[in-house]
Design a protein around this motif. Structure first.
Motif, PDB file in Angstrom:
ATOM      1  N   GLU A 129      -4.887   2.521   9.980  1.00 46.80           N
ATOM      2  CA  GLU A 129      -3.151   2.362   9.728  1.00 46.80           C
ATOM      3  C   GLU A 129      -3.973   0.842   9.747  1.00 46.80           C
ATOM      4  OE1 GLU A 129      -0.254   1.626  12.742  1.00 46.80           O
ATOM      5  OE2 GLU A 129       0.387   4.015  12.657  1.00 46.80           O
ATOM      6  N   ALA A 130      -3.144   0.590   8.856  1.00 55.09           N
ATOM      7  CA  ALA A 130      -3.211  -1.445   8.282  1.00 55.09           C
ATOM      8  C   ALA A 130      -2.213  -1.806   8.566  1.00 55.09           C
ATOM      9  CB  ALA A 130      -4.282  -1.435   6.711  1.00 55.09           C
ATOM     10  N   ASN A 131      -2.615  -2.973   9.218  1.00 56.55           N
ATOM     11  CA  ASN A 131      -1.043  -3.384   9.328  1.00 56.55           C
ATOM     12  C   ASN A 131      -1.648  -5.016   8.751  1.00 56.55           C
ATOM     13  OD1 ASN A 131       0.823  -2.116  11.115  1.00 56.55           O
ATOM     14  ND2 ASN A 131      -0.968  -2.071  11.821  1.00 56.55           N
ATOM     15  N   VAL A 132      -0.310  -5.218   7.505  1.00 56.67           N
ATOM     16  CA  VAL A 132      -0.674  -6.385   7.013  1.00 56.67           C
ATOM     17  C   VAL A 132       0.568  -7.545   6.293  1.00 56.67           C
ATOM     18  CG1 VAL A 132      -1.344  -7.092   4.431  1.00 56.67           C
ATOM     19  CG2 VAL A 132      -2.604  -4.837   5.469  1.00 56.67           C
ATOM     20  N   GLN A 133      -0.102  -8.712   6.808  1.00 61.96           N
ATOM     21  CA  GLN A 133       1.339  -9.406   6.285  1.00 61.96           C
ATOM     22  C   GLN A 133       1.648  -9.635   5.173  1.00 61.96           C
ATOM     23  OE1 GLN A 133       0.447 -13.415   8.266  1.00 61.96           O
ATOM     24  NE2 GLN A 133      -1.388 -12.107   8.837  1.00 61.96           N
ATOM     25  N   PRO A 134       2.880  -9.434   4.538  1.00 58.94           N
ATOM     26  CA  PRO A 134       3.790  -9.312   2.661  1.00 58.94           C
ATOM     27  C   PRO A 134       3.242 -10.086   2.403  1.00 58.94           C
ATOM     28  CG  PRO A 134       5.056  -9.009   4.757  1.00 58.94           C
ATOM     29  CD  PRO A 134       3.723  -9.604   5.816  1.00 58.94           C
ATOM     30  N   GLY A 135       2.578 -11.362   2.292  1.00 59.12           N
ATOM     31  CA  GLY A 135       2.244 -12.672   1.595  1.00 59.12           C
ATOM     32  C   GLY A 135       0.393 -12.306   1.315  1.00 59.12           C
ATOM     33  N   ASN A 136      -0.155 -11.010   1.460  1.00 59.04           N
ATOM     34  CA  ASN A 136      -1.348 -11.306   1.897  1.00 59.04           C
ATOM     35  C   ASN A 136      -2.137 -10.549   0.738  1.00 59.04           C
ATOM     36  OD1 ASN A 136      -4.142 -10.573   1.924  1.00 59.04           O
ATOM     37  ND2 ASN A 136      -4.507 -10.716   4.177  1.00 59.04           N
ATOM     38  N   ALA A 137      -1.783 -10.871  -0.916  1.00 54.03           N
ATOM     39  CA  ALA A 137      -2.141 -10.226  -1.308  1.00 54.03           C
ATOM     40  C   ALA A 137      -3.543  -9.152  -1.918  1.00 54.03           C
ATOM     41  CB  ALA A 137      -2.015 -10.443  -3.022  1.00 54.03           C
ATOM     42  N   SER A 139      -5.169  -8.198   0.870  1.00 56.71           N
ATOM     43  CA  SER A 139      -4.880  -7.068   1.678  1.00 56.71           C
ATOM     44  C   SER A 139      -4.518  -6.339   1.067  1.00 56.71           C
ATOM     45  CB  SER A 139      -4.733  -7.518   3.386  1.00 56.71           C
ATOM     46  OG  SER A 139      -5.362  -6.382   4.178  1.00 56.71           O
ATOM     47  N   LEU A 140      -3.150  -6.202   0.450  1.00 56.88           N
ATOM     48  CA  LEU A 140      -2.557  -4.731   0.257  1.00 56.88           C
ATOM     49  C   LEU A 140      -3.062  -4.744  -0.881  1.00 56.88           C
ATOM     50  CD1 LEU A 140       1.120  -7.508  -0.163  1.00 56.88           C
ATOM     51  CD2 LEU A 140       0.514  -5.027   1.358  1.00 56.88           C
ATOM     52  N   ALA A 141      -3.730  -5.503  -2.089  1.00 57.25           N
ATOM     53  CA  ALA A 141      -4.161  -4.741  -2.579  1.00 57.25           C
ATOM     54  C   ALA A 141      -5.403  -3.717  -2.300  1.00 57.25           C
ATOM     55  CB  ALA A 141      -4.529  -6.084  -3.860  1.00 57.25           C
ATOM     56  N   LEU A 142      -6.408  -3.952  -1.246  1.00 62.19           N
ATOM     57  CA  LEU A 142      -7.366  -3.137  -0.883  1.00 62.19           C
ATOM     58  C   LEU A 142      -6.993  -2.057   0.007  1.00 62.19           C
ATOM     59  CD1 LEU A 142     -10.180  -3.097  -0.115  1.00 62.19           C
ATOM     60  CD2 LEU A 142      -9.879  -4.507   1.738  1.00 62.19           C
ATOM     61  N   VAL A 143      -5.781  -1.891   0.336  1.00 61.80           N
ATOM     62  CA  VAL A 143      -5.234  -0.940   1.151  1.00 61.80           C
ATOM     63  C   VAL A 143      -3.943   0.073  -0.392  1.00 61.80           C
ATOM     64  CG1 VAL A 143      -5.052  -1.643   3.565  1.00 61.80           C
ATOM     65  CG2 VAL A 143      -3.227  -1.785   1.989  1.00 61.80           C
ATOM     66  N   ALA A 171      -0.719   3.525   6.231  1.00 62.08           N
ATOM     67  CA  ALA A 171      -1.257   4.673   6.552  1.00 62.08           C
ATOM     68  C   ALA A 171      -2.121   5.097   5.701  1.00 62.08           C
ATOM     69  CB  ALA A 171      -0.984   5.579   7.449  1.00 62.08           C
ATOM     70  N   ILE A 172      -3.589   6.116   6.290  1.00 60.47           N
ATOM     71  CA  ILE A 172      -4.383   7.138   5.704  1.00 60.47           C
ATOM     72  C   ILE A 172      -4.102   7.797   6.066  1.00 60.47           C
ATOM     73  CG2 ILE A 172      -6.421   5.609   5.292  1.00 60.47           C
ATOM     74  CD1 ILE A 172      -6.715   7.003   2.507  1.00 60.47           C
ATOM     75  N   THR A 173      -4.740   9.672   5.847  1.00 62.36           N
ATOM     76  CA  THR A 173      -4.398  10.494   6.286  1.00 62.36           C
ATOM     77  C   THR A 173      -5.681  10.983   6.084  1.00 62.36           C
ATOM     78  OG1 THR A 173      -3.295  11.850   5.297  1.00 62.36           O
ATOM     79  CG2 THR A 173      -2.767  11.116   7.571  1.00 62.36           C
ATOM     80  N   ALA A 174      -6.489  11.994   6.898  1.00 59.73           N
ATOM     81  CA  ALA A 174      -7.580  12.434   6.395  1.00 59.73           C
ATOM     82  C   ALA A 174      -7.769  12.790   5.170  1.00 59.73           C
ATOM     83  CB  ALA A 174      -8.368  13.331   7.452  1.00 59.73           C
ATOM     84  N   ASP A 175      -6.270  14.206   4.543  1.00 59.82           N
ATOM     85  CA  ASP A 175      -6.013  14.747   3.572  1.00 59.82           C
ATOM     86  C   ASP A 175      -5.964  14.089   2.187  1.00 59.82           C
ATOM     87  OD1 ASP A 175      -3.561  13.820   4.401  1.00 59.82           O
ATOM     88  OD2 ASP A 175      -2.784  15.892   4.728  1.00 59.82           O
ATOM     89  N   MET A 176      -5.323  12.273   2.186  1.00 60.14           N
ATOM     90  CA  MET A 176      -4.872  11.923   1.582  1.00 60.14           C
ATOM     91  C   MET A 176      -6.646  11.235   0.886  1.00 60.14           C
ATOM     92  SD  MET A 176      -1.812   9.604   3.076  1.00 60.14           S
ATOM     93  CE  MET A 176      -1.903   8.201   1.826  1.00 60.14           C
TER      94      MET A 176
END
Length: 182
Positions: A129-137, A139-143, A171-176
């Motif tokens: 899981e990655a928890n990202v603040q909504p305004g952090n463009a 970090s959002l682009a990275l995930v 979030a991401i799982t191994a099968d993704m």
């Protein structure tokens, strides 16, 4: 100087564990990156803070990885896998940051891809899981670039920069993973 023992290598970056001796360079880069990370993230900026941080990286419940330039070995950023839970969960929570000299060049995207392969391969995890603040463009682009899916919203999730901050849960799982073979 011998080449570090890389845990994963890409075209431009490689990943390796954070080591106690990384303190001087890590803290120098943290201080140089302060404007880049404020108010999203706080990192160890002194030798004492780094020593305390490094002491928590036991590899069992928390793994710290440096994303380094392959050409020079210089740190481009870091990725922590925090709160590793085994048993039926096999999951962890990511924390990460680029260092200012390397920011905006796609190096962290490549590095995070290597971390995902390491986490879902040798570490045997199933979910991150990655928890990202909504305004952090950034970090959002990275995930998003690395295939994470948006799973929810957590009001007042983390205390950062003097306030409880809302976060989006990705979030991401191994099968993704794109090269997952089934």
């Amino acid at each position: 100087m011998p080449e570090p023992e890389w845990l994963g290598r890409g075209p431009r970056v490689a990943i390796r564990p954070v080591r106690p001796g990384d303190g001087p360079e890590f803290t120098r880069l943290v201080r140089a990156s302060e404007a880049l990370h404020h108010p999203w993230l706080s990192m160890p900026a002194t030798e004492a803070d780094f020593a305390a941080y490094a002491a928590t990286l036991d590899g069992e419940q928390r793994a710290g990885l440096l994303v380094c330039l392959r050409e020079t070995g210089a740190p481009a950023g870091f990725v922590n896998i925090n709160n590793i839970v085994r048993g039926r969960f096999q999951c962890g929570a990511l924390g990460y940051g680029a260092f200012a000299p390397a920011a905006g060049r796609g190096l962290m995207s490549e590095g995070l891809g290597l971390v995902l392969r390491h986490a879902f391969g040798p570490l045997g995890l199933h979910r991150l899981e990655a928890n990202v603040q909504p305004g952090n463009a950034a970090s959002l682009a990275l995930v998003k670039r690395n295939g994470f899916r948006l799973e929810g919203f957590s009001p007042g999730f983390l205390f950062i920069d003097g306030a409880w901050r809302d976060h989006e849960r990705w979030a991401i799982t191994a099968d993704m993973l794109p090269d997952h073979d089934g």
